[in-house]
Design a protein around this motif. Structure first.
Motif, PDB file in Angstrom:
ATOM      1  N   TRP A  35       0.794  -1.211   0.047  1.00 43.09           N
ATOM      2  CA  TRP A  35      -0.126   0.027   0.048  1.00 43.09           C
ATOM      3  C   TRP A  35       0.807   1.473  -0.121  1.00 43.09           C
ATOM      4  CZ3 TRP A  35      -1.139   4.919   2.146  1.00 43.09           C
ATOM      5  CH2 TRP A  35      -2.138   5.299   1.704  1.00 43.09           C
ATOM      6  N   ARG A  39       1.007   3.860  -3.381  1.00 37.42           N
ATOM      7  CA  ARG A  39       0.113   5.169  -2.912  1.00 37.42           C
ATOM      8  C   ARG A  39       0.921   6.207  -2.899  1.00 37.42           C
ATOM      9  NH1 ARG A  39      -5.563   4.810  -2.313  1.00 37.42           N
ATOM     10  NH2 ARG A  39      -6.115   2.722  -2.715  1.00 37.42           N
ATOM     11  N   THR A  40       2.424   6.034  -2.388  1.00 36.44           N
ATOM     12  CA  THR A  40       3.156   7.179  -2.128  1.00 36.44           C
ATOM     13  C   THR A  40       4.567   7.211  -2.550  1.00 36.44           C
ATOM     14  OG1 THR A  40       4.330   6.205  -0.052  1.00 36.44           O
ATOM     15  CG2 THR A  40       2.238   7.180   0.342  1.00 36.44           C
ATOM     16  N   CYS A 115       6.090  22.971   3.845  1.00 37.16           N
ATOM     17  CA  CYS A 115       6.750  22.508   3.037  1.00 37.16           C
ATOM     18  C   CYS A 115       7.583  23.219   2.127  1.00 37.16           C
ATOM     19  CB  CYS A 115       6.095  21.218   2.340  1.00 37.16           C
ATOM     20  SG  CYS A 115       5.405  19.944   3.316  1.00 37.16           S
ATOM     21  N   THR A 155      -2.747   6.823   8.291  1.00 36.44           N
ATOM     22  CA  THR A 155      -3.276   7.698   7.384  1.00 36.44           C
ATOM     23  C   THR A 155      -2.056   8.811   7.204  1.00 36.44           C
ATOM     24  OG1 THR A 155      -4.444   9.240   8.260  1.00 36.44           O
ATOM     25  CG2 THR A 155      -5.846   7.290   7.444  1.00 36.44           C
ATOM     26  N   MET A 219      -3.970  15.308   8.780  1.00 34.14           N
ATOM     27  CA  MET A 219      -4.165  15.709   7.261  1.00 34.14           C
ATOM     28  C   MET A 219      -5.510  15.065   6.730  1.00 34.14           C
ATOM     29  SD  MET A 219      -1.371  15.626   3.977  1.00 34.14           S
ATOM     30  CE  MET A 219      -1.169  13.895   3.997  1.00 34.14           C
ATOM     31  N   ARG A 222      -6.503  13.092   0.686  1.00 39.71           N
ATOM     32  CA  ARG A 222      -7.049  13.194  -0.559  1.00 39.71           C
ATOM     33  C   ARG A 222      -7.386  14.429  -1.207  1.00 39.71           C
ATOM     34  NH1 ARG A 222     -12.010   8.967  -1.510  1.00 39.71           N
ATOM     35  NH2 ARG A 222     -10.533   7.969  -0.050  1.00 39.71           N
ATOM     36  N   VAL A 224      -5.990  17.347   0.105  1.00 40.26           N
ATOM     37  CA  VAL A 224      -4.472  17.754   0.004  1.00 40.26           C
ATOM     38  C   VAL A 224      -3.868  17.501  -1.520  1.00 40.26           C
ATOM     39  CG1 VAL A 224      -2.220  18.264   0.968  1.00 40.26           C
ATOM     40  CG2 VAL A 224      -4.004  17.919   2.630  1.00 40.26           C
ATOM     41  N   ALA A 228      -2.401  19.919  -4.157  1.00 38.26           N
ATOM     42  CA  ALA A 228      -0.974  19.928  -4.349  1.00 38.26           C
ATOM     43  C   ALA A 228      -0.746  19.781  -6.005  1.00 38.26           C
ATOM     44  CB  ALA A 228      -0.392  18.677  -3.900  1.00 38.26           C
ATOM     45  N   HIS A 256       9.135  19.127  -4.488  1.00 41.76           N
ATOM     46  CA  HIS A 256       8.866  18.784  -3.050  1.00 41.76           C
ATOM     47  C   HIS A 256       8.514  17.079  -3.132  1.00 41.76           C
ATOM     48  CE1 HIS A 256       7.736  18.261   0.948  1.00 41.76           C
ATOM     49  NE2 HIS A 256       6.358  18.117   0.710  1.00 41.76           N
ATOM     50  N   ALA A 258       6.470  14.722  -1.644  1.00 41.10           N
ATOM     51  CA  ALA A 258       5.244  14.292  -0.731  1.00 41.10           C
ATOM     52  C   ALA A 258       4.812  13.168  -1.181  1.00 41.10           C
ATOM     53  CB  ALA A 258       4.303  15.269  -0.508  1.00 41.10           C
ATOM     54  N   ASN A 259       4.616  12.748  -2.535  1.00 45.90           N
ATOM     55  CA  ASN A 259       3.944  11.575  -3.162  1.00 45.90           C
ATOM     56  C   ASN A 259       4.640  11.480  -4.411  1.00 45.90           C
ATOM     57  OD1 ASN A 259       2.070   9.784  -4.130  1.00 45.90           O
ATOM     58  ND2 ASN A 259       0.865  10.289  -2.317  1.00 45.90           N
ATOM     59  N   PHE A 316       4.922  22.417  -2.223  1.00 46.16           N
ATOM     60  CA  PHE A 316       3.482  22.402  -2.058  1.00 46.16           C
ATOM     61  C   PHE A 316       3.328  21.887  -0.420  1.00 46.16           C
ATOM     62  CE2 PHE A 316      -0.870  21.148  -1.151  1.00 46.16           C
ATOM     63  CZ  PHE A 316      -1.599  22.196  -1.448  1.00 46.16           C
ATOM     64  N   GLY A 317       2.834  22.718   0.189  1.00 41.90           N
ATOM     65  CA  GLY A 317       2.688  22.259   1.924  1.00 41.90           C
ATOM     66  C   GLY A 317       1.404  22.966   2.421  1.00 41.90           C
TER      67      GLY A 317
HETATM   68  O1  UT7 Z   1       3.778  17.731   2.092  1.00 44.89           O
HETATM   69  C1  UT7 Z   1       2.493  18.326   2.320  1.00 44.89           C
HETATM   70  C2  UT7 Z   1       1.625  18.013   1.482  1.00 44.89           C
HETATM   71  N1  UT7 Z   1       1.095  16.898   1.413  1.00 44.89           N
HETATM   72  C3  UT7 Z   1       0.827  15.991   0.307  1.00 44.89           C
HETATM   73  O2  UT7 Z   1       0.704  16.544  -0.802  1.00 44.89           O
HETATM   74  C4  UT7 Z   1       0.121  14.589   0.714  1.00 44.89           C
HETATM   75  C5  UT7 Z   1      -1.198  14.404  -0.025  1.00 44.89           C
HETATM   76  N2  UT7 Z   1      -1.967  13.338  -0.296  1.00 44.89           N
HETATM   77  C6  UT7 Z   1      -1.232  12.113  -0.317  1.00 44.89           C
HETATM   78  O3  UT7 Z   1      -0.321  11.842  -0.698  1.00 44.89           O
HETATM   79  C7  UT7 Z   1      -2.275  11.014  -0.226  1.00 44.89           C
HETATM   80  O4  UT7 Z   1      -3.681  11.472  -0.266  1.00 44.89           O
HETATM   81  C8  UT7 Z   1      -2.000   9.771   0.724  1.00 44.89           C
HETATM   82  C9  UT7 Z   1      -0.889   8.921   0.501  1.00 44.89           C
HETATM   83  C10 UT7 Z   1      -1.949  10.597   2.086  1.00 44.89           C
HETATM   84  C11 UT7 Z   1      -3.144   8.930   0.838  1.00 44.89           C
HETATM   85  O5  UT7 Z   1      -3.352   8.371  -0.476  1.00 44.89           O
HETATM   86  P1  UT7 Z   1      -4.672   8.296  -1.280  1.00 44.89           P
HETATM   87  O6  UT7 Z   1      -4.841   7.397  -2.222  1.00 44.89           O
HETATM   88  O7  UT7 Z   1      -5.350   9.727  -1.147  1.00 44.89           O
HETATM   89  O8  UT7 Z   1      -5.619   7.297   0.083  1.00 44.89           O
HETATM   90  P2  UT7 Z   1      -7.273   7.789   0.782  1.00 44.89           P
HETATM   91  O9  UT7 Z   1      -6.695   8.503   1.754  1.00 44.89           O
HETATM   92  O10 UT7 Z   1      -7.927   7.970  -0.370  1.00 44.89           O
HETATM   93  O11 UT7 Z   1      -7.337   6.357   1.421  1.00 44.89           O
HETATM   94  C12 UT7 Z   1      -7.744   5.140   0.574  1.00 44.89           C
HETATM   95  C13 UT7 Z   1      -7.813   3.949   1.458  1.00 44.89           C
HETATM   96  C14 UT7 Z   1      -8.744   4.090   2.620  1.00 44.89           C
HETATM   97  O12 UT7 Z   1      -9.502   3.132   2.873  1.00 44.89           O
HETATM   98  P3  UT7 Z   1     -10.986   2.944   2.246  1.00 44.89           P
HETATM   99  O13 UT7 Z   1     -11.802   4.125   2.812  1.00 44.89           O
HETATM  100  O14 UT7 Z   1     -11.043   3.113   0.751  1.00 44.89           O
HETATM  101  O15 UT7 Z   1     -11.457   1.675   2.730  1.00 44.89           O
HETATM  102  C15 UT7 Z   1      -7.812   4.505   3.614  1.00 44.89           C
HETATM  103  O16 UT7 Z   1      -8.084   3.973   5.057  1.00 44.89           O
HETATM  104  O17 UT7 Z   1      -6.792   3.501   2.186  1.00 44.89           O
HETATM  105  C16 UT7 Z   1      -6.469   3.477   3.320  1.00 44.89           C
HETATM  106  N3  UT7 Z   1      -5.362   3.830   3.973  1.00 44.89           N
HETATM  107  C17 UT7 Z   1      -4.366   2.844   4.383  1.00 44.89           C
HETATM  108  N4  UT7 Z   1      -4.345   1.560   4.226  1.00 44.89           N
HETATM  109  C18 UT7 Z   1      -3.237   0.971   4.412  1.00 44.89           C
HETATM  110  C19 UT7 Z   1      -4.795   5.201   4.453  1.00 44.89           C
HETATM  111  N5  UT7 Z   1      -3.634   4.929   4.837  1.00 44.89           N
HETATM  112  C20 UT7 Z   1      -3.229   3.726   4.783  1.00 44.89           C
HETATM  113  C21 UT7 Z   1      -2.101   2.881   5.120  1.00 44.89           C
HETATM  114  N6  UT7 Z   1      -1.963   1.609   4.820  1.00 44.89           N
HETATM  115  N7  UT7 Z   1      -1.278   3.699   5.589  1.00 44.89           N
END
Ligand code: UT7
Length: 329
Positions: A35, A39-40, A115, A155, A219, A222, A224, A228, A256, A258-259, A316-317
């Motif tokens: 995961w 995702r990251t 950031c 998360t 945070m 999604r 953010v 970003a 930056h 972040a992802n 971006f932050g």
């Molecule tokens: O530096 C400052 C700026 N920050 C950023 O730019 C970060 C921006 N955001 C991101 O990078 C992404 O949104 C994240 C990496 C934080 C999350 O990825 P996502 O693809 O947006 O996932 P999501 O939040 O939509 O979650 C998808 C699923 C959820 O489960 P359900 O509701 O679909 O059942 C979460 O509960 O993934 C689940 N989930 C995880 N599963 C396993 C969230 N965190 C985790 C995890 N491990 N660590």
């Protein structure tokens, strides 16, 4: 094109030696290496141990940058530390670095722009050296995010890491090499999507009415993410259009970290080949204000930047803040 301003004489970085892998995190929260990687793009991050602190990382990075620049601490006029995780609320990390280095002549202050902090700080340094090109300014991005991470929240806890990066800045040697443009932006209307409230004056320590989670980074990932990708593309294009440069003329993009999906999106929008985009997120995760100076230092070490190259840094932050700096190396 506008005359160049801030010129980077030398860079340095400092990373804690302790490595926290995705497998380690699998044993701490309900997550998986698969995961986190998908995702990251993160595989591991560095975490401070006993005796390590923000100011120590910042000082180590600064010493390396000064040594590469051939500049002595007594010659520094100003020290700016971009951080959201200082050792103390008072005094600043910058004065602790000033004292540790023995930079007696230097003014020193911290800058809070999450950031985007390093690029905000670099843009301030750019103004100072445009006024007097002989000035020597130490610009640092340094974070100990692990102490502000909720290790029960999957998360967020998989995302962040600790580290510091530094750059010694002076005026352009020839008006050609150095910072060509800086663009800073913010949108406070979305502040609530990414917060670290605890221990601010509205959120005093140990107040039983304040939920434990508010003492850590929170945070809405999604949301953010959506902001970003939009903001980073816009501020990258703004920098290129202002300078009259086509994306294809860039030699290196340092975004930056972040992802990896945000970085990939930006790379595709600018139609850059992978070798023109610097990525180290797999090793360090998101180190906030430290991410761009660490990446810059590694890019130099790997020979990815040579004299005359055009490099664009984009951030971006939280806040939100976003920024770009375009440089001729
Ligand atoms: O530096 C400052 C700026 N920050 C950023 O730019 C970060 C921006 N955001 C991101 O990078 C992404 O949104 C994240 C990496 C934080 C999350 O990825 P996502 O693809 O947006 O996932 P999501 O939040 O939509 O979650 C998808 C699923 C959820 O489960 P359900 O509701 O679909 O059942 C979460 O509960 O993934 C689940 N989930 C995880 N599963 C396993 C969230 N965190 C985790 C995890 N491990 N660590």
């Amino acid at each position: 094109m506008r005359k160049a301003g801030a010129f980077i004489l030398g860079t340095g970085r400092a990373l804690p030696s302790r490595v926290l892998t995705n497998q380690d995190l699998e044993r701490m929260v309900d997550t998986s290496d698969e995961w986190i990687t998908q995702r990251t793009g993160i595989k591991e991050r560095r975490i401070v141990g006993e005796g390590e602190s923000n100011s120590r990382l910042a000082t180590t990075a600064a010493r390396r940058a000064l040594s590469r620049a051939g500049v002595s601490p007594e010659d520094l006029d100003l020290i700016i530390v971009a951080t959201l995780t200082p050792d103390y609320l008072m005094p600043s990390v910058a004065v602790l670095v000033q004292q540790a280095l023995g930079a007696r002549r230097a003014g020193a202050f911290d800058l809070s722009a999450t950031c985007s902090g390093f690029l905000y700080a670099l843009s301030i340094a750019d103004k100072f050296v445009r006024e007097d090109p002989k000035r020597k300014i130490l610009v640092i991005g340094s974070e100990v995010l692990s102490h502000k991470t909720n290790w029960e929240d999957r998360t967020t806890c998989v995302l962040f890491g600790d580290g510091a990066g530094a750059a010694v800045v002076t005026g352009s040697p020839d008006g050609e090499r150095g910072v060509l443009s800086t663009h800073l932006h913010a949108d406070g209307s979305l502040w609530h999507l990414l917060t670290l409230k605890g221990c601010g004056s509205l959120y005093p320590p140990c107040d039983p009415r304040i939920p434990r989670e508010d003492y850590f980074i929170r945070m809405q990932g999604r949301e953010v993410f959506k902001q970003a990708v939009r903001a980073m593309e816009a501020v990258a294009m703004e920098a290129l259009e202002t300078a009259g440069v086509a994306p294809g003329e860039l030699d290196l993009l340092i975004p930056h970290q972040a992802n990896i999906r945000i970085i990939e999106y930006l790379r595709e929008r600018l139609e850059l080949p992978p070798e023109k985009v610097f990525v180290n997120i797999h090793r360090y995760g998101n180190t906030s204000a430290a991410s761009i100076p660490i990446a810059l230092d590694e890019a130099l070490e790997e020979g990815r930047l040579k004299e005359g190259d055009l490099v664009l840094m984009v951030s971006f932050g939280g806040g939100f803040t976003w920024a770009s700096v375009l440089m001729r190396w």
